[in-house]
Design a protein around this motif. Structure first.
Motif, mmCIF file in Angstrom:
data_model
loop_
_atom_site.group_PDB
_atom_site.id
_atom_site.type_symbol
_atom_site.label_atom_id
_atom_site.label_comp_id
_atom_site.label_asym_id
_atom_site.label_seq_id
_atom_site.Cartn_x
_atom_site.Cartn_y
_atom_site.Cartn_z
ATOM 1 N N LEU A 270 -40.265 -46.603 -30.308
ATOM 2 C CA LEU A 270 -40.865 -47.887 -29.920
ATOM 3 C C LEU A 270 -40.440 -48.986 -30.893
ATOM 4 C CD1 LEU A 270 -43.215 -48.970 -27.908
ATOM 5 C CD2 LEU A 270 -44.530 -49.110 -30.032
ATOM 6 N N PHE A 271 -40.043 -50.125 -30.338
ATOM 7 C CA PHE A 271 -39.586 -51.238 -31.173
ATOM 8 C C PHE A 271 -40.078 -52.561 -30.607
ATOM 9 C CE2 PHE A 271 -36.580 -47.759 -31.231
ATOM 10 C CZ PHE A 271 -36.430 -47.521 -32.581
ATOM 11 N N GLN A 302 -41.260 -52.816 -40.117
ATOM 12 C CA GLN A 302 -40.007 -52.695 -40.872
ATOM 13 C C GLN A 302 -38.844 -53.026 -39.955
ATOM 14 O OE1 GLN A 302 -40.132 -48.700 -42.378
ATOM 15 N NE2 GLN A 302 -41.829 -49.166 -43.784
ATOM 16 N N VAL A 303 -37.741 -53.443 -40.566
ATOM 17 C CA VAL A 303 -36.538 -53.726 -39.777
ATOM 18 C C VAL A 303 -35.767 -52.413 -39.636
ATOM 19 C CG1 VAL A 303 -34.529 -55.215 -39.493
ATOM 20 C CG2 VAL A 303 -36.528 -56.052 -40.765
ATOM 21 N N TRP A 304 -35.526 -52.027 -38.382
ATOM 22 C CA TRP A 304 -34.940 -50.715 -38.063
ATOM 23 C C TRP A 304 -33.524 -50.578 -38.618
ATOM 24 C CZ3 TRP A 304 -35.842 -45.987 -36.780
ATOM 25 C CH2 TRP A 304 -34.987 -45.224 -35.974
ATOM 26 N N ARG A 305 -33.325 -49.569 -39.422
ATOM 27 C CA ARG A 305 -32.005 -49.244 -39.978
ATOM 28 C C ARG A 305 -31.340 -50.402 -40.714
ATOM 29 N NH1 ARG A 305 -30.023 -44.955 -35.346
ATOM 30 N NH2 ARG A 305 -31.351 -43.305 -36.142
ATOM 31 N N ARG A 306 -32.175 -51.263 -41.290
ATOM 32 C CA ARG A 306 -31.645 -52.342 -42.133
ATOM 33 C C ARG A 306 -32.459 -52.369 -43.422
ATOM 34 N NH1 ARG A 306 -28.341 -56.494 -39.952
ATOM 35 N NH2 ARG A 306 -28.267 -57.131 -42.138
ATOM 36 N N PRO A 307 -32.227 -51.386 -44.306
ATOM 37 C CA PRO A 307 -32.994 -51.376 -45.566
ATOM 38 C C PRO A 307 -32.732 -52.608 -46.419
ATOM 39 C CG PRO A 307 -31.244 -49.710 -45.595
ATOM 40 C CD PRO A 307 -31.298 -50.262 -44.202
ATOM 41 N N ARG A 337 -34.329 -55.066 -34.261
ATOM 42 C CA ARG A 337 -35.437 -54.202 -33.858
ATOM 43 C C ARG A 337 -36.415 -54.080 -35.015
ATOM 44 N NH1 ARG A 337 -33.423 -48.616 -30.940
ATOM 45 N NH2 ARG A 337 -32.672 -49.485 -28.961
ATOM 46 N N LEU A 338 -37.680 -54.310 -34.735
ATOM 47 C CA LEU A 338 -38.731 -54.057 -35.720
ATOM 48 C C LEU A 338 -39.445 -52.757 -35.361
ATOM 49 C CD1 LEU A 338 -40.352 -57.621 -35.988
ATOM 50 C CD2 LEU A 338 -38.437 -56.685 -37.299
ATOM 51 N N VAL A 339 -39.809 -51.993 -36.378
ATOM 52 C CA VAL A 339 -40.603 -50.777 -36.182
ATOM 53 C C VAL A 339 -42.058 -51.122 -36.476
ATOM 54 C CG1 VAL A 339 -41.016 -48.408 -36.950
ATOM 55 C CG2 VAL A 339 -38.687 -49.337 -36.916
ATOM 56 N N PRO A 340 -42.931 -51.092 -35.470
ATOM 57 C CA PRO A 340 -44.335 -51.429 -35.723
ATOM 58 C C PRO A 340 -44.962 -50.441 -36.703
ATOM 59 C CG PRO A 340 -43.893 -51.322 -33.344
ATOM 60 C CD PRO A 340 -42.688 -50.751 -34.052
ATOM 61 N N SER A 341 -45.889 -50.943 -37.505
ATOM 62 C CA SER A 341 -46.597 -50.050 -38.430
ATOM 63 C C SER A 341 -47.625 -49.217 -37.677
ATOM 64 C CB SER A 341 -47.281 -50.866 -39.525
ATOM 65 O OG SER A 341 -48.253 -51.734 -38.962
ATOM 66 N N HIS A 342 -48.075 -49.686 -36.533
ATOM 67 C CA HIS A 342 -49.119 -48.976 -35.776
ATOM 68 C C HIS A 342 -48.826 -49.230 -34.295
ATOM 69 C CE1 HIS A 342 -53.742 -48.171 -35.314
ATOM 70 N NE2 HIS A 342 -53.013 -47.341 -34.619
ATOM 71 N N CYS A 343 -48.478 -48.165 -33.576
ATOM 72 C CA CYS A 343 -47.992 -48.383 -32.214
ATOM 73 C C CYS A 343 -49.084 -48.831 -31.243
ATOM 74 C CB CYS A 343 -47.233 -47.164 -31.692
ATOM 75 S SG CYS A 343 -48.061 -45.580 -31.826
ATOM 76 N N ASP A 344 -50.299 -48.286 -31.341
ATOM 77 C CA ASP A 344 -51.314 -48.550 -30.315
ATOM 78 C C ASP A 344 -51.657 -50.034 -30.165
ATOM 79 O OD1 ASP A 344 -51.377 -45.842 -31.291
ATOM 80 O OD2 ASP A 344 -53.177 -45.506 -30.133
ATOM 81 N N PRO A 345 -52.089 -50.708 -31.230
ATOM 82 C CA PRO A 345 -52.441 -52.129 -31.037
ATOM 83 C C PRO A 345 -51.224 -53.034 -30.817
ATOM 84 C CG PRO A 345 -52.848 -51.464 -33.304
ATOM 85 C CD PRO A 345 -52.419 -50.236 -32.577
#
Lengths: 374, 374
Positions: A270-271, A302-307, A337-345
């Protein structure tokens, strides 16, 4: 007002309008397969939690792989699933209010529904609602297995409540709800195992005491993405209620296995897709996704695969992405792509999933229960 | 899927289904009156920010009291307002992407629209979009007056960008966007005054340099609920863009006046109504509103006029309300008003406002731009 669909099937990921909720379909399907294998190998049923995905489409994907039904937290979610053809729905939560109970009963013509209680007054209200609807309703007793939120104490208080249910003409005792929410995010595997061992002991003792008074537990439900292997191995849980496993988030990615490495059972699927909309500030790229585009209760995305890129702050409609002079700075108009810290909300803010496979938009699915919190 | 309306006009507040977004109409109208007086007394126009309320109904209430139009952050919000009859809309933000610009231009047949830029590439894209639409578009230059988010530097970089706009055949230079977001929540009045004095100095210098190259600034816009008296008194700002003042939240309630007391210009008018759904845990009442029912980016909500009750934690669908043995414990089924810590991302979770006056439901208004973040 519903959001405008942010893409059309066949477009490239680059063409998706932002902010948008993107599902990587390869990772998503791998997650569903993986959990179905765990369920099949353990012989413990899977009833995934739709509070995460809020979508009959995803519910049906899960059930085609063997899931026995769905969990929800709210009557509004139960409605969205039942209306979308999901045949077996457990409200893994207390429902307070006559109007809500009447809505739940109204679904029983098209789906098997069940609800939880942790108070005698809720049993009385459920009996009145079922009587008024001319239906029988399955009711589970929620027990507090250590999380200290909802649920009566295990043992005699639970047995007493179960007997009240069984003694109500329009109610059926459906079993025990024994979910431990807090345990899901304990970082060390040993801790998660220890806490679920205690939860399972509470559930086991209560099941035995119920049997002594002649009450069977068709369902002993619990378990989440962080702990389900322990509930599956417990010998007492009959159904696993994990939700997040289909998508994952950066908070679950902090859970560790026994070796101290990040648990890697499931893939990030999920992104939030976002666009760089300003590059005026030195060392900062401002993206078009802020507090309205993702939950921050478990931290910033977090930014996906961009440390080399780091979200350092957010306001309602903006995210601040810091980069170092050494890296390739994000360009104006670039999509990330951002990775959410918490998918549900996070999911609950969107009307559409954009399903993407290897860079192409494959499908759009409505988040049918978006915002249905009542 | 849209939420089911949680109430009907004529019901009592007790009868509203929860969680629900409740507006105290007396407080709301008093806030609108108060801000209209400030605008009228200062001679500085009011263009309230619809990112807070997302409602053409509320926009029209504000304009009936003299507001000159509305600000929005997103094209989707501009659409919802224009479709609801709002005639004058400023996107106080950059818009990146040809599809979005085309949507904005498409509104110019039914409303006066304007947009901000902070990069030459955005000017080019706006010119292309306006040319394609066969329209002229008003474009403002956003300057960074100290917040360090979007906006070119004041002075020569802003003048250069304004000249590019003025030199584009389909664009009209609309003025300066000079909002200082961070200043709104500085707690001490002296700090807010100092920071806005600096922002105003940046804006003033840029206005003068623009005049020297023959460019007038029809709009110099900025100011929020925390700082607007200073922008109004500056002599340079022509429009105030406050949004939260119509509702307020517990974060703004932490701002202090010169005497060190809480600023009391506006009244709390927005609430999340919640129901106690579990009383099983000792010393805790669990309510039915969690992370999906309010933003927590500025902290947990407070319980309205119940200093004896305190929200100590939340999960997706639950709020934990602690109470002391000395108080009257909340009962199962009891309804409580929560004060959101941040009104904007809270409103954005709901499809309906429930307008309440002295305990009675008076009206339902759709949150027409709910979720319209693209």
């Amino acid at each position: 007002m519903i959001q405008v669909p942010p893409a059309r099937p066949g477009q490239s990921e680059e063409e998706i309008d932002t902010p948008a909720l993107v599902v990587d379909l390869d990772a998503f399907e791998a997650n569903l397969d993986r959990m179905a294998e765990f369920s099949s190998a353990s012989g413990v049923a899977l009833r995934p939690h739709a509070k995460t995905h809020k979508s009959p489409v995803i519910a049906h994907w899960q059930m085609r792989r063997g899931a026995v039904g769905q969990c929800v937290q709210k009557v509004g979610e139960a409605e969205a699933l039942a209306w979308g053809g999901v045949p077996d729905i457990l409200v893994s939560n207390e429902v307070v209010g006559d109007a809500k109970l009447a809505r739940l009963l109204a679904l029983s013509g098209i789906a098997k529904v069940a609800v939880c209680v942790d108070d005698g007054a809720q049993v009385e209200a459920a009996e009145r609602a079922a009587d008024a609807a001319g239906r029988r309703l399955s009711v589970l007793v929620e027990i507090d297995v250590g999380a200290g939120r909802c649920g009566v104490q295990p043992g005699p208080p639970a047995v007493e409540l179960a007997q009240r249910i069984a003694g109500s003409p329009h109610l059926i005792f459906g079993g025990l709800q024994a979910y431990h929410g807090r345990a899901q995010h304990l970082r060390r595997e040993e801790e998660r195992e220890r806490v679920i061992a205690e939860a399972a002991a509470h559930a086991r003792r209560t099941v035995e005491q119920l049997r002594q008074v002649g009450l069977d537990c068709p369902i002993v439900g619990g378990g989440g993405t962080g702990t389900f292997p322990f509930e599956m191995a417990s010998g007492v849980y009959t159904e696993i209620q994990a939700g997040s496993y289909c998508f994952m988030d950066s908070d679950y990615a902090l859970n560790l296995d026994r070796s101290g490495a990040a648990v890697s059972t499931f893939r990030q699927a999920l992104f939030v897709l976002t666009t760089v909309m300003s590059r005026a500030a030195p060392g900062l790229a401002i993206c078009d996704a802020g507090h309205k585009a993702y939950g921050v209760d478990s931290g910033l995305p977090q930014v996906w695969r961009r440390p080399d890129l780091r979200l350092t702050g957010a306001s309602d409609e903006h995210g601040n992405i810091a980069f170092t002079p050494e890296t390739t700075a994000p360009k104006l108009g670039e999509k990330l792509r951002l990775v959410p810290s918490h998918c549900d909300p996070t999911v609950d803010r969107y009307d559409w999933y954009v399903g993407v496979r290897r860079g192409r938009v494959e499908c759009l699915w409505p988040v049918a229960a978006r915002g249905r919190m009542a």
